[in-house]
Design a protein around this motif. Structure first.
Motif, PDB file in Angstrom:
ATOM      1  N   LEU A 152       0.868  -1.166   0.000  1.00 33.97           N
ATOM      2  CA  LEU A 152       0.000   0.000   0.000  1.00 33.97           C
ATOM      3  C   LEU A 152       0.908   1.220   0.000  1.00 33.97           C
ATOM      4  CD1 LEU A 152      -2.994   0.949   0.297  1.00 33.97           C
ATOM      5  CD2 LEU A 152      -2.579   0.985   2.765  1.00 33.97           C
ATOM      6  N   ILE A 153       0.879   1.998  -1.091  1.00 35.00           N
ATOM      7  CA  ILE A 153       1.806   3.116  -1.265  1.00 35.00           C
ATOM      8  C   ILE A 153       1.010   4.380  -1.548  1.00 35.00           C
ATOM      9  CG2 ILE A 153       3.708   4.037  -2.643  1.00 35.00           C
ATOM     10  CD1 ILE A 153       4.524   1.157  -3.260  1.00 35.00           C
ATOM     11  N   ALA A 154       1.310   5.449  -0.816  1.00 31.61           N
ATOM     12  CA  ALA A 154       0.660   6.737  -1.040  1.00 31.61           C
ATOM     13  C   ALA A 154       1.727   7.803  -1.207  1.00 31.61           C
ATOM     14  CB  ALA A 154      -0.267   7.095   0.127  1.00 31.61           C
ATOM     15  N   LEU A 180      -1.595   1.873  -5.387  1.00 32.55           N
ATOM     16  CA  LEU A 180      -0.924   3.177  -5.384  1.00 32.55           C
ATOM     17  C   LEU A 180      -1.975   4.265  -5.191  1.00 32.55           C
ATOM     18  CD1 LEU A 180       1.531   2.809  -8.422  1.00 32.55           C
ATOM     19  CD2 LEU A 180       2.062   2.515  -5.995  1.00 32.55           C
ATOM     20  N   LEU A 181      -1.872   5.004  -4.103  1.00 30.17           N
ATOM     21  CA  LEU A 181      -2.772   6.131  -3.838  1.00 30.17           C
ATOM     22  C   LEU A 181      -2.012   7.406  -4.188  1.00 30.17           C
ATOM     23  CD1 LEU A 181      -3.570   3.698  -1.886  1.00 30.17           C
ATOM     24  CD2 LEU A 181      -4.711   5.432  -0.506  1.00 30.17           C
ATOM     25  N   VAL A 201      -4.175   1.924  -9.331  1.00 36.12           N
ATOM     26  CA  VAL A 201      -3.889   3.328  -9.057  1.00 36.12           C
ATOM     27  C   VAL A 201      -5.183   4.003  -8.608  1.00 36.12           C
ATOM     28  CG1 VAL A 201      -3.098   5.524 -10.020  1.00 36.12           C
ATOM     29  CG2 VAL A 201      -2.003   3.383 -10.716  1.00 36.12           C
ATOM     30  N   TRP A 202      -5.112   4.736  -7.486  1.00 37.69           N
ATOM     31  CA  TRP A 202      -6.290   5.364  -6.904  1.00 37.69           C
ATOM     32  C   TRP A 202      -6.103   6.879  -6.825  1.00 37.69           C
ATOM     33  CZ3 TRP A 202     -10.364   2.197  -5.183  1.00 37.69           C
ATOM     34  CH2 TRP A 202     -10.082   0.822  -5.113  1.00 37.69           C
ATOM     35  N   HIS A 203      -7.196   7.626  -7.104  1.00 36.19           N
ATOM     36  CA  HIS A 203      -7.224   9.072  -6.916  1.00 36.19           C
ATOM     37  C   HIS A 203      -8.355   9.422  -5.960  1.00 36.19           C
ATOM     38  CE1 HIS A 203      -4.258   9.481  -9.944  1.00 36.19           C
ATOM     39  NE2 HIS A 203      -5.048   9.340 -10.998  1.00 36.19           N
ATOM     40  N   ARG A 204      -8.225  10.582  -5.351  1.00 36.66           N
ATOM     41  CA  ARG A 204      -9.283  11.014  -4.431  1.00 36.66           C
ATOM     42  C   ARG A 204     -10.512  11.480  -5.205  1.00 36.66           C
ATOM     43  NH1 ARG A 204      -9.050  15.049   0.840  1.00 36.66           N
ATOM     44  NH2 ARG A 204     -11.261  14.791   1.334  1.00 36.66           N
ATOM     45  N   LEU A 271     -10.722   4.271  -8.542  1.00 35.80           N
ATOM     46  CA  LEU A 271      -9.693   3.724  -9.410  1.00 35.80           C
ATOM     47  C   LEU A 271      -9.490   4.666 -10.611  1.00 35.80           C
ATOM     48  CD1 LEU A 271     -10.566  -0.072  -9.428  1.00 35.80           C
ATOM     49  CD2 LEU A 271      -8.416   0.951  -8.634  1.00 35.80           C
ATOM     50  N   ALA A 272      -8.211   4.890 -10.933  1.00 34.66           N
ATOM     51  CA  ALA A 272      -7.892   5.770 -12.062  1.00 34.66           C
ATOM     52  C   ALA A 272      -8.252   5.097 -13.375  1.00 34.66           C
ATOM     53  CB  ALA A 272      -6.409   6.122 -12.026  1.00 34.66           C
TER      54      ALA A 272
END
Length: 272
Positions: A152-154, A180-181, A201-204, A271-272
């Motif tokens: 888990l990487i931000a 990846l956040l 890959v995640w975005h807010r 999710l991106a």
């Protein structure tokens, strides 16, 4: 009838010691420091570095051996030479008859005992020689390598950091699930474009704030938290500070929090 006196009595095998002559544990005696120093060294260094030290110790005769002094003098990590010197001094004062092979065995024993490690300071930038800290770039890669099932990487920003991207790719190759956040406004995801499609890959969601957290968590046992983004400058030139947690009791709630953020029903991340 003869009355017993404070001078003792006779038994079948000879005089019996009086109570006053029975040895007792010393009150207030200081416990040995050497075991704690060895444990602190194992908490600081990865297993492969400890193994190198054990190999050196196998060849030395005692704490005054020139080979050991040269090895200590060659250490460049901040505070490590001082830490090893303190171990050598304590070895000399507490166990002068112990051989290097004996100390190597003690070190290997400490290393093999599973335990939660203490928090450890991580820095980027200028560092004094007596500060017990490690460089951010090396710790980032070490934490990624320690993952067996999940990463888990931000990061708020990401640029370059090719060694980090390579280590993430290797983790994927060995079956590690990677999330990846990343902050969308900084185009951080571009730094990871070469990674396989199964990296999430995640975005807010929304624009009420940014994703400013910086962390790397391996499985549920190790977490690196700090000020450094995954950029070349943050990992090598900037003045950055962080901490490594190796206590599952502290890491697991952190993982649970971020997994909650990723749950679709909470509408925090997408999710991106």
């Amino acid at each position: 009838m003869t009355r017993p006196t404070d001078r003792g009595t006779n038994g079948p095998d000879g005089p019996l010691a009086s109570p006053a002559s029975v040895p007792t544990a010393r009150q207030g005696a200081r416990p040995p420091r050497l075991p704690g120093l060895l444990a602190a060294l194992c908490d600081r260094l990865p297993a492969d570095r400890i193994t190198v030290l054990e190999e050196v110790l196998e060849k030395v005769t005692g704490p005054e051996d020139l080979l050991l002094r040269r090895f200590i003098g060659a250490q460049s990590a901040a505070g490590l030479a001082h830490q090893l010197t303190e171990i050598s001094r304590t070895w000399r004062s507490e166990a002068p008859g112990m051989t290097g092979a004996g100390l190597a065995l003690a070190l290997a024993t400490v290393r093999s005992v599973p335990r939660a490690g203490p928090a450890q300071v991580v820095v980027t930038g200028p560092m004094g020689t007596s500060i017990p800290a490690r460089m951010t770039s090396g710790v980032v890669e070490e934490v990624i390598r320690s993952a067996d099932t999940s990463l888990l990487i931000a990061s708020f920003a990401a640029h370059g950091a090719r060694h980090v991207v390579t280590e993430i790719g290797r983790a994927v190759d060995r079956g590690v699930h990677v999330d990846l956040l990343l902050e969308e406004s900084t185009q951080a995801s571009a730094a990871f474009a070469t990674l396989p499609d199964d990296v999430h890959v995640w975005h807010r969601v929304g624009t009420s704030g940014v994703l400013h957290a910086k962390l790397i968590v391996a499985d549920r046992h190790t977490a690196l938290l700090g000020s450094a983004n995954l950029t070349d400058r943050a990992l090598s030139d900037n003045i950055e500070v962080g901490v490594v947690l190796r206590d599952p009791h502290l890491v697991e709630p952190l993982v649970d929090h971020f997994r909650w953020l990723l749950s679709p029903e909470n509408n925090v991340m997408r999710l991106a």
